[in-house]
Structures are given as structure tokens and as C-alpha cells.
Design a protein around this motif. Sequence first.
Motif, short mmCIF file in Angstrom:
data_model
loop_
_atom_site.label_atom_id
_atom_site.label_comp_id
_atom_site.label_asym_id
_atom_site.label_seq_id
_atom_site.Cartn_x
_atom_site.Cartn_y
_atom_site.Cartn_z
N ALA A 196 -5.37 -15.50 -14.68
CA ALA A 196 -5.50 -14.91 -13.35
C ALA A 196 -5.61 -16.00 -12.28
CB ALA A 196 -6.72 -13.99 -13.30
N HIS A 197 -6.40 -17.04 -12.58
CA HIS A 197 -6.56 -18.14 -11.63
C HIS A 197 -5.23 -18.85 -11.41
CE1 HIS A 197 -8.24 -22.33 -10.59
NE2 HIS A 197 -8.27 -21.58 -9.51
N ALA A 198 -4.51 -19.14 -12.50
CA ALA A 198 -3.22 -19.82 -12.38
C ALA A 198 -2.22 -18.96 -11.61
CB ALA A 198 -2.68 -20.13 -13.78
N THR A 199 -2.24 -17.66 -11.84
CA THR A 199 -1.33 -16.75 -11.13
C THR A 199 -1.61 -16.76 -9.63
OG1 THR A 199 -1.17 -15.33 -13.08
CG2 THR A 199 -0.52 -14.36 -10.97
N GLU A 200 -2.89 -16.74 -9.29
CA GLU A 200 -3.28 -16.78 -7.88
C GLU A 200 -2.86 -18.09 -7.23
OE1 GLU A 200 -7.40 -16.61 -5.21
OE2 GLU A 200 -7.42 -16.04 -7.33
N GLN A 201 -3.06 -19.20 -7.94
CA GLN A 201 -2.66 -20.51 -7.40
C GLN A 201 -1.16 -20.58 -7.16
OE1 GLN A 201 -4.24 -23.45 -10.19
NE2 GLN A 201 -5.59 -24.20 -8.57
N LEU A 202 -0.38 -20.11 -8.15
CA LEU A 202 1.07 -20.16 -8.00
C LEU A 202 1.53 -19.31 -6.82
CD1 LEU A 202 2.57 -20.13 -11.61
CD2 LEU A 202 2.30 -22.05 -10.04
N ALA A 203 0.91 -18.15 -6.63
CA ALA A 203 1.29 -17.29 -5.51
C ALA A 203 1.04 -18.00 -4.18
CB ALA A 203 0.51 -15.98 -5.57
N ASP A 236 -6.36 -24.11 -26.15
CA ASP A 236 -7.26 -25.25 -26.37
C ASP A 236 -7.85 -25.83 -25.10
OD1 ASP A 236 -4.92 -26.32 -25.48
OD2 ASP A 236 -4.54 -27.58 -27.23
N ASP A 237 -7.29 -25.47 -23.93
CA ASP A 237 -7.91 -26.01 -22.71
C ASP A 237 -8.31 -24.93 -21.72
OD1 ASP A 237 -5.09 -27.06 -20.59
OD2 ASP A 237 -5.60 -25.15 -21.48
N ALA A 238 -7.93 -23.69 -21.97
CA ALA A 238 -8.24 -22.64 -21.01
C ALA A 238 -9.48 -21.86 -21.37
CB ALA A 238 -7.06 -21.67 -20.92
N THR A 239 -9.89 -21.93 -22.62
CA THR A 239 -10.93 -21.04 -23.10
C THR A 239 -12.24 -21.78 -23.31
OG1 THR A 239 -9.20 -19.84 -24.25
CG2 THR A 239 -11.46 -19.33 -24.86
N ALA A 240 -13.28 -21.25 -22.77
CA ALA A 240 -14.61 -21.82 -23.00
C ALA A 240 -15.09 -21.43 -24.39
CB ALA A 240 -15.59 -21.30 -21.95
N HIS A 241 -16.04 -22.17 -24.88
CA HIS A 241 -16.55 -21.90 -26.22
C HIS A 241 -17.98 -21.34 -26.13
CE1 HIS A 241 -13.38 -23.98 -28.60
NE2 HIS A 241 -13.17 -24.52 -27.41
N ARG A 242 -18.20 -20.31 -26.92
CA ARG A 242 -19.53 -19.75 -27.02
C ARG A 242 -19.90 -19.69 -28.50
NH1 ARG A 242 -18.91 -14.56 -22.94
NH2 ARG A 242 -18.54 -15.75 -21.02
N ASP A 243 -20.89 -20.47 -28.87
CA ASP A 243 -21.29 -20.54 -30.28
C ASP A 243 -20.12 -20.86 -31.18
OD1 ASP A 243 -23.41 -17.70 -29.66
OD2 ASP A 243 -23.91 -19.84 -29.56
N GLY A 244 -19.19 -21.70 -30.65
CA GLY A 244 -18.05 -22.12 -31.46
C GLY A 244 -16.90 -21.15 -31.46
N ASP A 245 -17.01 -20.00 -30.77
CA ASP A 245 -15.92 -19.01 -30.75
C ASP A 245 -15.29 -18.99 -29.37
OD1 ASP A 245 -16.37 -18.20 -33.36
OD2 ASP A 245 -17.95 -16.80 -32.73
N LYS A 246 -13.99 -18.74 -29.36
CA LYS A 246 -13.28 -18.61 -28.10
C LYS A 246 -13.35 -17.15 -27.64
CE LYS A 246 -10.05 -22.37 -29.03
NZ LYS A 246 -8.65 -22.76 -29.15
N THR A 247 -13.40 -16.94 -26.34
CA THR A 247 -13.46 -15.59 -25.82
C THR A 247 -12.19 -15.28 -25.07
OG1 THR A 247 -14.48 -16.25 -23.74
CG2 THR A 247 -15.96 -15.79 -25.57
N GLY A 248 -11.64 -14.11 -25.33
CA GLY A 248 -10.40 -13.71 -24.67
C GLY A 248 -10.54 -13.61 -23.17
N ASP A 249 -11.75 -13.21 -22.70
CA ASP A 249 -11.94 -13.07 -21.27
C ASP A 249 -11.71 -14.38 -20.55
OD1 ASP A 249 -12.47 -10.43 -21.48
OD2 ASP A 249 -14.65 -10.63 -21.43
N ASP A 250 -12.12 -15.49 -21.15
CA ASP A 250 -11.96 -16.79 -20.49
C ASP A 250 -10.49 -17.12 -20.30
OD1 ASP A 250 -14.71 -17.42 -20.27
OD2 ASP A 250 -14.75 -17.85 -22.40
N GLU A 251 -9.65 -16.83 -21.30
CA GLU A 251 -8.23 -17.08 -21.15
C GLU A 251 -7.62 -16.16 -20.11
OE1 GLU A 251 -4.22 -17.52 -23.88
OE2 GLU A 251 -6.21 -17.65 -24.79
N LYS A 252 -8.07 -14.92 -20.06
CA LYS A 252 -7.57 -14.00 -19.03
C LYS A 252 -7.93 -14.51 -17.65
CE LYS A 252 -7.69 -9.78 -21.85
NZ LYS A 252 -8.35 -8.47 -22.06
N GLN A 253 -9.14 -15.04 -17.52
CA GLN A 253 -9.55 -15.58 -16.22
C GLN A 253 -8.70 -16.79 -15.84
OE1 GLN A 253 -13.72 -16.39 -16.65
NE2 GLN A 253 -14.29 -14.22 -16.76
N ALA A 254 -8.39 -17.63 -16.83
CA ALA A 254 -7.56 -18.79 -16.55
C ALA A 254 -6.16 -18.37 -16.11
CB ALA A 254 -7.47 -19.68 -17.80
#
Length: 300
Positions: free
Chosen positions: A214-221, A194-212
Motif C-alpha cells: 500500500a505504501h509503495a502504491t501510494e508513493q508511485l501514484a 525478505d525486506d517488506a515484512t516485519a518479524h514477530r517472534d520469528g514469524d512474518k505477518t501478511g499485514d506487514d507486506e500488505k502495508q508495504a
Amino acid sequence: MPSRKLLAAYLPTPGGEDALALGIALAGPFHAALDVCMVLPPPPQGGDGGADADPVRKTTEMLDAQAADWLSEAVGRIPDEVVAEGHIAFHENAAEGLVAEAESTGSAAIIVGGSGGGIRGRHALGSVVNDLLHISTKPVVITPLGAQETARPPRRITCAIGRRPGATPLLRAAVDACSRSGLPLRLVSLVTSDDATAHRDGDKTGDDEKQAVAHATEQLAEHVATIGAQLPDGQEITSDVITGDTIEDAVASLEWTAEDIIFVGSSRLARPQQLFFGATASKMLRALAIPMVVVPKDPD
């Protein structure tokens, strides 16, 4: 003598007993003395000294004497190995009084019981604790209900890191706690649908969650590398990016024990050098039955 002090907010209530029990459990691992503090309303002002003044004065003195007895009895139950003292303070507002006492005594944190008010999982925050969680200049430790029976010294510190800037005071507090106690540190970042995924035409995209993720993993490292240089050699640091549909789901998917304690930061709405209990921390609190340390925001 211990190098720091913890202030336990005490009343002879279940919440007060929980705070006292957790304070005892934390004092040893964090090499801290314990200050057991009761905050009472100030005595009424003298008025005109008429016929009603003497009964009011006597009643106030009786209540103050009873409070002193309660406090003495509570301090008397603290084990000898914990350096402890008790004191009574008088303030119009209990939450403001606790902050003032923590400041004046140089306490590193305020420990409060989680009973009263509306139920939040194993925590139930009363009005004083709610107020404290929005004004404190010191970290506030929220005690789960029933801690007087279950409190024990922590064996691991978990630090929940958000993906937005502003984690410095939280990391600093967690690193300091680990340095003092020698406990292992677990950094976690929660990525939810609900907070990691952007919305496109009302649908969530898996790529956005994967990017989130990846970003969180990089930050933690990056955080692990920075913290590793600050802690003694060999001290354990782990990191996890946790996903779920909601914050509660993500938190529940982690492994927790009764010996865990979690550190969280203040909301971005917090004033500089002040605490503000935000929505994410509130959701985490609903899902947890362990002590939570809420850390104030840094000065801007």
C-alpha cells in the motif's frame, strides 16, 4: 548537432564491442553524439636515458600506434547517421580516467561493457567496471554480454524506485531520458518478503507486506502525478508494484523485452554526487539481460 554526448569505453575486446554497439543504439533515440574513448596507461617516465630507454620508448610508441589503429577501425564502423569521434586518454587508473574524460568532455553518461570478472546473470563485471560503479560522478550504463549482436534502440524506459527517501536524482534522470526520446516510462517498486515484512517472534505477518504494498502504491501514484506534469502531454507513464520472495523473483515476474532499458539509483552509502552500486541493484542485475543505467546520488 546533437545536444548531448555519450562516452563509450572502448577496447578491442567483447566488452568493448558491446559498449560500442549499445552506444550506437542509444545515440539516435537520445539525440546524442558518441565519444569512443580508449584509456591507456601513461607512457613510462624518461629515467636516466640509458641503453634501456630506447627499446622502452619504441615499444610504447608501437602499442600506442596499435591502439590508435584499433580505435580508428572501431569509429569507422559507426553508421554515418551517428555523430561520433574517438580519442585516446592516458591515466594511471582506468576507472578514474573514464570519469575524468566524461567530465572533461561533458558526457552525460559512461557506457561500459559487462564482460570480465565474476558472472552476474547476463552481465559479468570486471575490475574496471566494478571500480567505476563505486566512484563515478556520471551515470554508468552497464551493457549485457553479447550486446554487439543484440543491441537495439530502446522502446521503453523502466525506472526502479525504492521506498526510502532519495529518489530525486533517479527520477530526474529517467524523466530527462523520456523527454529527450519520447519513450514511455514505467515506474516499478519491488516489495519482497525478505525486506517488506516485519518479524514477530520469528514469524512474518501478511499485514506487514500488505502495508508495504500500500505504501509503495501510494508513493508511485505521487511520482506519476509529479512526473506527468513534467513530460509532454500524451507521453505514456505506467506504474507497477511487484512482489516476490526475493528481488530476483520480483524482477523476473515483470515483462521484459530486448528493447527495455532500466534506470536504478545509487546505494545510500554513496557519497554526494557520486555513484555507489548497491546490493539491490546488484541483485536486479543478476536477473536481467538488458542495459542498466546506474545514477549517482544527489549532493547533500
